[in-house]
Design a protein around this motif. Structure first.
Motif, PDB file in Angstrom:
ATOM      1  N   PRO A  68     -20.328  35.879 -13.849  1.00 15.97           N
ATOM      2  CA  PRO A  68     -21.559  36.944 -14.365  1.00 15.97           C
ATOM      3  C   PRO A  68     -20.777  37.582 -15.577  1.00 15.97           C
ATOM      4  CG  PRO A  68     -20.797  37.458 -12.166  1.00 15.97           C
ATOM      5  CD  PRO A  68     -19.997  36.279 -12.484  1.00 15.97           C
ATOM      6  N   ILE A  69     -21.553  37.779 -16.708  1.00 15.59           N
ATOM      7  CA  ILE A  69     -21.055  38.596 -17.783  1.00 15.59           C
ATOM      8  C   ILE A  69     -22.147  39.225 -18.350  1.00 15.59           C
ATOM      9  CG2 ILE A  69     -19.174  36.697 -18.270  1.00 15.59           C
ATOM     10  CD1 ILE A  69     -20.899  36.349 -20.923  1.00 15.59           C
ATOM     11  N   ARG A  70     -21.781  40.490 -18.851  1.00 20.76           N
ATOM     12  CA  ARG A  70     -22.649  41.425 -19.642  1.00 20.76           C
ATOM     13  C   ARG A  70     -22.890  40.951 -20.995  1.00 20.76           C
ATOM     14  NH1 ARG A  70     -19.694  44.920 -15.249  1.00 20.76           N
ATOM     15  NH2 ARG A  70     -21.582  45.150 -14.100  1.00 20.76           N
ATOM     16  N   PHE A  71     -24.292  41.363 -21.681  1.00 20.52           N
ATOM     17  CA  PHE A  71     -24.428  40.901 -23.298  1.00 20.52           C
ATOM     18  C   PHE A  71     -23.315  41.177 -24.037  1.00 20.52           C
ATOM     19  CE2 PHE A  71     -29.148  41.817 -22.064  1.00 20.52           C
ATOM     20  CZ  PHE A  71     -29.566  40.460 -22.755  1.00 20.52           C
ATOM     21  N   THR A  72     -22.412  42.207 -23.639  1.00 14.08           N
ATOM     22  CA  THR A  72     -21.445  42.686 -24.616  1.00 14.08           C
ATOM     23  C   THR A  72     -20.076  41.980 -24.400  1.00 14.08           C
ATOM     24  OG1 THR A  72     -21.765  44.668 -23.628  1.00 14.08           O
ATOM     25  CG2 THR A  72     -22.564  44.530 -25.733  1.00 14.08           C
ATOM     26  N   ASP A  73     -20.101  41.090 -23.261  1.00 12.67           N
ATOM     27  CA  ASP A  73     -18.647  40.672 -22.686  1.00 12.67           C
ATOM     28  C   ASP A  73     -18.625  39.257 -23.501  1.00 12.67           C
ATOM     29  OD1 ASP A  73     -18.377  42.470 -20.780  1.00 12.67           O
ATOM     30  OD2 ASP A  73     -19.136  41.446 -19.245  1.00 12.67           O
ATOM     31  N   LYS A  74     -18.667  39.490 -24.880  1.00 16.67           N
ATOM     32  CA  LYS A  74     -18.386  38.205 -25.640  1.00 16.67           C
ATOM     33  C   LYS A  74     -17.219  37.484 -25.602  1.00 16.67           C
ATOM     34  CE  LYS A  74     -22.712  38.585 -27.346  1.00 16.67           C
ATOM     35  NZ  LYS A  74     -23.721  37.817 -26.798  1.00 16.67           N
ATOM     36  N   GLU A  75     -16.252  38.445 -25.496  1.00 13.81           N
ATOM     37  CA  GLU A  75     -14.782  37.603 -25.391  1.00 13.81           C
ATOM     38  C   GLU A  75     -14.426  36.763 -24.271  1.00 13.81           C
ATOM     39  OE1 GLU A  75     -14.374  41.363 -22.864  1.00 13.81           O
ATOM     40  OE2 GLU A  75     -15.596  40.715 -24.697  1.00 13.81           O
ATOM     41  N   LEU A  76     -15.284  37.030 -23.163  1.00 16.55           N
ATOM     42  CA  LEU A  76     -15.211  36.028 -21.903  1.00 16.55           C
ATOM     43  C   LEU A  76     -15.641  34.573 -22.028  1.00 16.55           C
ATOM     44  CD1 LEU A  76     -16.035  38.576 -19.145  1.00 16.55           C
ATOM     45  CD2 LEU A  76     -13.696  37.817 -19.878  1.00 16.55           C
ATOM     46  N   ALA A 105     -15.644  33.507 -25.508  1.00 13.98           N
ATOM     47  CA  ALA A 105     -15.134  32.999 -27.036  1.00 13.98           C
ATOM     48  C   ALA A 105     -14.562  31.542 -27.039  1.00 13.98           C
ATOM     49  CB  ALA A 105     -14.092  34.109 -27.253  1.00 13.98           C
ATOM     50  N   PHE A 106     -14.028  31.497 -25.586  1.00 14.23           N
ATOM     51  CA  PHE A 106     -13.270  29.986 -25.638  1.00 14.23           C
ATOM     52  C   PHE A 106     -14.434  28.791 -26.064  1.00 14.23           C
ATOM     53  CE2 PHE A 106     -15.220  30.442 -21.529  1.00 14.23           C
ATOM     54  CZ  PHE A 106     -15.768  29.173 -21.198  1.00 14.23           C
ATOM     55  N   SER A 107     -15.693  29.254 -25.871  1.00 17.20           N
ATOM     56  CA  SER A 107     -16.666  27.985 -26.351  1.00 17.20           C
ATOM     57  C   SER A 107     -17.407  28.018 -27.654  1.00 17.20           C
ATOM     58  CB  SER A 107     -18.121  28.566 -25.299  1.00 17.20           C
ATOM     59  OG  SER A 107     -18.724  29.756 -25.779  1.00 17.20           O
ATOM     60  N   GLY A 108     -16.502  28.883 -28.506  1.00 18.15           N
ATOM     61  CA  GLY A 108     -16.774  28.748 -30.168  1.00 18.15           C
ATOM     62  C   GLY A 108     -17.955  29.361 -30.363  1.00 18.15           C
ATOM     63  N   LEU A 154     -23.289  32.889 -27.061  1.00 18.07           N
ATOM     64  CA  LEU A 154     -24.387  32.875 -26.022  1.00 18.07           C
ATOM     65  C   LEU A 154     -24.294  32.249 -24.788  1.00 18.07           C
ATOM     66  CD1 LEU A 154     -27.152  32.199 -28.831  1.00 18.07           C
ATOM     67  CD2 LEU A 154     -26.584  34.422 -27.933  1.00 18.07           C
ATOM     68  N   VAL A 155     -24.738  32.756 -23.866  1.00 16.35           N
ATOM     69  CA  VAL A 155     -24.561  32.186 -22.694  1.00 16.35           C
ATOM     70  C   VAL A 155     -26.114  31.334 -22.338  1.00 16.35           C
ATOM     71  CG1 VAL A 155     -23.228  33.847 -21.214  1.00 16.35           C
ATOM     72  CG2 VAL A 155     -25.589  34.310 -21.372  1.00 16.35           C
ATOM     73  N   MET A 167     -19.437  23.291 -22.365  1.00  7.26           N
ATOM     74  CA  MET A 167     -20.747  23.014 -22.951  1.00  7.26           C
ATOM     75  C   MET A 167     -21.770  24.382 -23.270  1.00  7.26           C
ATOM     76  SD  MET A 167     -20.766  19.871 -23.678  1.00  7.26           S
ATOM     77  CE  MET A 167     -22.397  19.812 -23.984  1.00  7.26           C
ATOM     78  N   HIS A 168     -22.622  24.651 -24.098  1.00  5.75           N
ATOM     79  CA  HIS A 168     -23.382  25.846 -24.205  1.00  5.75           C
ATOM     80  C   HIS A 168     -24.540  25.217 -24.589  1.00  5.75           C
ATOM     81  CE1 HIS A 168     -23.472  26.185 -28.619  1.00  5.75           C
ATOM     82  NE2 HIS A 168     -22.451  25.601 -28.597  1.00  5.75           N
TER      83      HIS A 168
END
Lengths: 233, 233
Positions: free
Chosen positions: A38-46, A48-51, A54-55, A65-66
């Motif tokens: 689970p991540i929050r809206f602003t936890d974008k760095e978690l 980042a590996f997806s390039g 957005l979740v 995959m996203h």
């Protein structure tokens, strides 16, 4: 290891993103396990590996995959049991059904749910939520939100789905398939935020209960927010 | 011999039933020939052999079918080339797309077309047309008809189809299929009655032109009514 990065509220167990719910339902349909991240809206760095930013993001033993529809297609290709989208014409039409049903329910649900999302998210997420949504909507959250109007629009929007579901138990016919999960994810957005703009005794309500009970039978109860939303907001 | 019993106006060459056009497009897609048997609304005795009272009726060398979707399914079973609905999930989803797209365009088109149907049908059909439609609508033809309101509702209704068709040439993807003909038949209802509530330069307009030109290339020009409809009717 299979990890699903998904949006949560201030409470990490409160999951409410419609697109993330689509993927949970799809994984459960395929009989696959996963670890929730689970991540929050602003936890974008978690993620980042997806390039991208957005979740949902699925990390399937190193395959990343996203985008919910892309994840459905990936799951069908990698795990051939119980097709979600299927192939050829079936897959093309699933995407078209997704587009049409999304159009029917997204704006009505957004009008209902904006005040609820505001209440459940981490206070640190509020500035991001407001600025990103107000930019997309072209108006303030307060000007757009309209729970009562949204409920009316929702009932009008789902009218043809209601007729369809009186005649067969699932959007995809006699058994649930990709089209069912693509729509049910949208309704879980409302459900998890404590809203239910459909009637229990409607065909749509009975369909939602079938999907929900099947999921909960194997994955446990789904957490719903206890929210007090002022009337006539 | 293959015969298609289909609705015509006072002019037997003016065909305008959306359900009959669906079948014409489907037969052309399959590369099948047919003899047209144009009938008026009240010529019920000419299709009594089908055991019911509505066109289209297909008599395929003694096999009798009615209802456009049932005829599509029959054609796929009897003539396997170039599937219309296809099988399994593809067929189920084609029926759902039909239901959703029908819901989007039928009432708007009816509001536009009622005054036009009235003008083109045989005077002997008018009493039947009025009484059957007024019973179904629960109001007079004049109270229901609203060409300007219908055009607005049509544009709103087709908005998600417009977005879809900007991204691929046909509802069914890269080539036309059953979903395309099920919707195109509805638009031919307007086209043959001299109405066109879509813009030529819209994605929907370009899609309709592709379907129309493919049909006309093998089956000749489609007759359109020259109708004078008073404004603000």
């Amino acid at each position: 290891m299979r990890e699903l990065f998904e949006l949560c509220g201030a409470d990490p167990e409160l999951l409410f993103s419609p697109y993330c719910w689509r993927v949970r339902l799809a994984l459960a349909h395929k009989g696959l396990d996963w670890q929730s991240r689970p991540i929050r809206f602003t936890d974008k760095e978690l993620i980042a590996f997806s390039g991208q930013k957005l979740v949902p993001v699925l990390n399937d033993d190193g395959e990343t995959m996203h985008d919910s529809l892309a994840i459905f297609a990936y799951l069908d290709q990698r795990y051939v049991q119980r097709p979600l989208l299927g192939e050829g014409l079936a897959a093309e039409r699933a995407r078209l059904v997704e587009r049409l049903s999304f159009h029917m329910v997204r704006v009505p649900l957004l009008k209902i749910l904006i005040p609820r999302v505001w209440q459940v998210i981490d206070p640190a997420d509020r500035e991001y939520f407001r600025s990103s949504r107000e930019k997309a909507l072209g108006m303030s959250l307060e000007a757009f939100a309209d729970p009562q109007g949204g409920e009316r629009l929702f009932r009008e929007g789902v009218a043809p789905l209601e007729i369809w579901l009186r005649e067969q138990p699932f959007l995809d016919g006699q058994a649930p398939g990709g089209c069912d999960y693509l729509l049910a994810g949208m309704l879980l957005w409302a459900w998890c935020l404590g809203a239910q703009p459909w009637a229990d005794d409607s065909a749509l309500g009975a369909w939602f209960t079938r999907i929900l009970q099947t999921y909960e039978a194997t994955h446990g109860p789904i957490k719903r927010a206890a929210i007090h939303v002022e009337e006539n907001q």
